[in-house]
Structures are given as structure tokens and as C-alpha cells.
Design a protein around this motif. Structure first.
Motif, PDB file in Angstrom:
ATOM      1  N   ASP A  13     -32.266 -51.059 -19.987  1.00  0.00           N
ATOM      2  CA  ASP A  13     -30.877 -51.446 -20.276  1.00  0.00           C
ATOM      3  C   ASP A  13     -30.638 -52.948 -20.260  1.00  0.00           C
ATOM      4  O   ASP A  13     -29.491 -53.386 -20.229  1.00  0.00           O
ATOM      5  CB  ASP A  13     -29.902 -50.757 -19.307  1.00  0.00           C
ATOM      6  CG  ASP A  13     -29.966 -49.246 -19.415  1.00  0.00           C
ATOM      7  OD1 ASP A  13     -30.129 -48.747 -20.549  1.00  0.00           O
ATOM      8  OD2 ASP A  13     -29.859 -48.574 -18.388  1.00  0.00           O
ATOM      9  N   THR A  14     -31.702 -53.745 -20.246  1.00  0.00           N
ATOM     10  CA  THR A  14     -31.538 -55.195 -20.307  1.00  0.00           C
ATOM     11  C   THR A  14     -31.453 -55.602 -21.775  1.00  0.00           C
ATOM     12  O   THR A  14     -32.309 -55.270 -22.574  1.00  0.00           O
ATOM     13  CB  THR A  14     -32.735 -55.902 -19.645  1.00  0.00           C
ATOM     14  OG1 THR A  14     -32.804 -55.504 -18.284  1.00  0.00           O
ATOM     15  CG2 THR A  14     -32.580 -57.408 -19.710  1.00  0.00           C
ATOM     16  N   ALA A  38     -21.900 -72.776 -28.395  1.00  0.00           N
ATOM     17  CA  ALA A  38     -20.966 -72.009 -27.565  1.00  0.00           C
ATOM     18  C   ALA A  38     -20.401 -70.823 -28.342  1.00  0.00           C
ATOM     19  O   ALA A  38     -20.291 -69.714 -27.801  1.00  0.00           O
ATOM     20  CB  ALA A  38     -19.839 -72.917 -27.074  1.00  0.00           C
ATOM     21  N   ASP A  39     -20.058 -71.030 -29.599  1.00  0.00           N
ATOM     22  CA  ASP A  39     -19.537 -69.929 -30.417  1.00  0.00           C
ATOM     23  C   ASP A  39     -20.581 -68.830 -30.591  1.00  0.00           C
ATOM     24  O   ASP A  39     -20.256 -67.638 -30.517  1.00  0.00           O
ATOM     25  CB  ASP A  39     -19.097 -70.436 -31.790  1.00  0.00           C
ATOM     26  CG  ASP A  39     -17.799 -71.226 -31.740  1.00  0.00           C
ATOM     27  OD1 ASP A  39     -17.060 -71.127 -30.732  1.00  0.00           O
ATOM     28  OD2 ASP A  39     -17.527 -71.947 -32.722  1.00  0.00           O
ATOM     29  N   ALA A  40     -21.824 -69.216 -30.811  1.00  0.00           N
ATOM     30  CA  ALA A  40     -22.895 -68.219 -30.965  1.00  0.00           C
ATOM     31  C   ALA A  40     -23.080 -67.424 -29.679  1.00  0.00           C
ATOM     32  O   ALA A  40     -23.258 -66.207 -29.714  1.00  0.00           O
ATOM     33  CB  ALA A  40     -24.197 -68.909 -31.356  1.00  0.00           C
ATOM     34  N   ALA A  41     -23.013 -68.103 -28.541  1.00  0.00           N
ATOM     35  CA  ALA A  41     -23.152 -67.411 -27.254  1.00  0.00           C
ATOM     36  C   ALA A  41     -21.988 -66.451 -27.021  1.00  0.00           C
ATOM     37  O   ALA A  41     -22.179 -65.314 -26.561  1.00  0.00           O
ATOM     38  CB  ALA A  41     -23.239 -68.428 -26.122  1.00  0.00           C
ATOM     39  N   LEU A  42     -20.781 -66.890 -27.349  1.00  0.00           N
ATOM     40  CA  LEU A  42     -19.610 -66.025 -27.178  1.00  0.00           C
ATOM     41  C   LEU A  42     -19.695 -64.807 -28.089  1.00  0.00           C
ATOM     42  O   LEU A  42     -19.453 -63.678 -27.653  1.00  0.00           O
ATOM     43  CB  LEU A  42     -18.338 -66.818 -27.453  1.00  0.00           C
ATOM     44  CG  LEU A  42     -17.037 -66.026 -27.385  1.00  0.00           C
ATOM     45  CD1 LEU A  42     -16.851 -65.402 -26.005  1.00  0.00           C
ATOM     46  CD2 LEU A  42     -15.861 -66.921 -27.742  1.00  0.00           C
ATOM     47  N   ALA A  49     -21.095 -56.591 -25.091  1.00  0.00           N
ATOM     48  CA  ALA A  49     -20.301 -56.187 -23.922  1.00  0.00           C
ATOM     49  C   ALA A  49     -20.179 -54.676 -23.874  1.00  0.00           C
ATOM     50  O   ALA A  49     -20.117 -54.010 -24.903  1.00  0.00           O
ATOM     51  CB  ALA A  49     -18.926 -56.836 -23.981  1.00  0.00           C
ATOM     52  N   ARG A  50     -20.149 -54.168 -22.695  1.00  0.00           N
ATOM     53  CA  ARG A  50     -20.007 -52.704 -22.531  1.00  0.00           C
ATOM     54  C   ARG A  50     -18.649 -52.372 -21.992  1.00  0.00           C
ATOM     55  O   ARG A  50     -18.062 -52.949 -21.220  1.00  0.00           O
ATOM     56  CB  ARG A  50     -21.053 -52.181 -21.578  1.00  0.00           C
ATOM     57  CG  ARG A  50     -22.434 -52.374 -22.123  1.00  0.00           C
ATOM     58  CD  ARG A  50     -23.434 -51.812 -21.176  1.00  0.00           C
ATOM     59  NE  ARG A  50     -24.724 -52.379 -21.474  1.00  0.00           N
ATOM     60  CZ  ARG A  50     -25.835 -51.848 -21.068  1.00  0.00           C
ATOM     61  NH1 ARG A  50     -25.831 -50.765 -20.364  1.00  0.00           N
ATOM     62  NH2 ARG A  50     -26.980 -52.393 -21.354  1.00  0.00           N
TER      63      ARG A  50
END
Length: 50
Positions: A13-14, A38-42, A49-50
């Protein structure tokens, strides 16, 4: 080194992904254009996200 580290995350699950931003140093937050990183990371975080 970061690419090698990314290969070691194998727990169940990683969720991992390795991405390079050519032409950027390790100190991204102090470079012009840091917003792109930063946009790519967001976007990546929101997509996983779960």
C-alpha cells in the motif's frame, strides 16, 4: 541517491513515484520557477489521497 531511495519503498500500500525536474538543483525552494515543482507535488498528492 534519490532514485535509489525511491526503489526501496516497497511496503504494501505504499504509493511512490520518482520524478526529475531537469535543470533544477537540490535547493528547489530557492530557485525561480519553484511553483512548477510545488504544483506537481500538490497534483500528485491530491491524485493519490485516500
Amino acid at each position: 541517491m534519490n532514485k535509489s531511495n525511491a526503489r526501496h519503498y516497497k511496503a504494501p500500500d505504499t504509493v511512490t513515484e520518482y520524478r526529475e525536474f531537469p535543470g533544477r538543483s537540490h535547493w528547489t525552494c530557492a530557485e525561480p520557477g519553484w511553483e512548477q515543482v510545488a504544483d506537481a507535488a500538490l497534483e500528485w498528492g491530491l491524485a493519490h489521497a485516500r
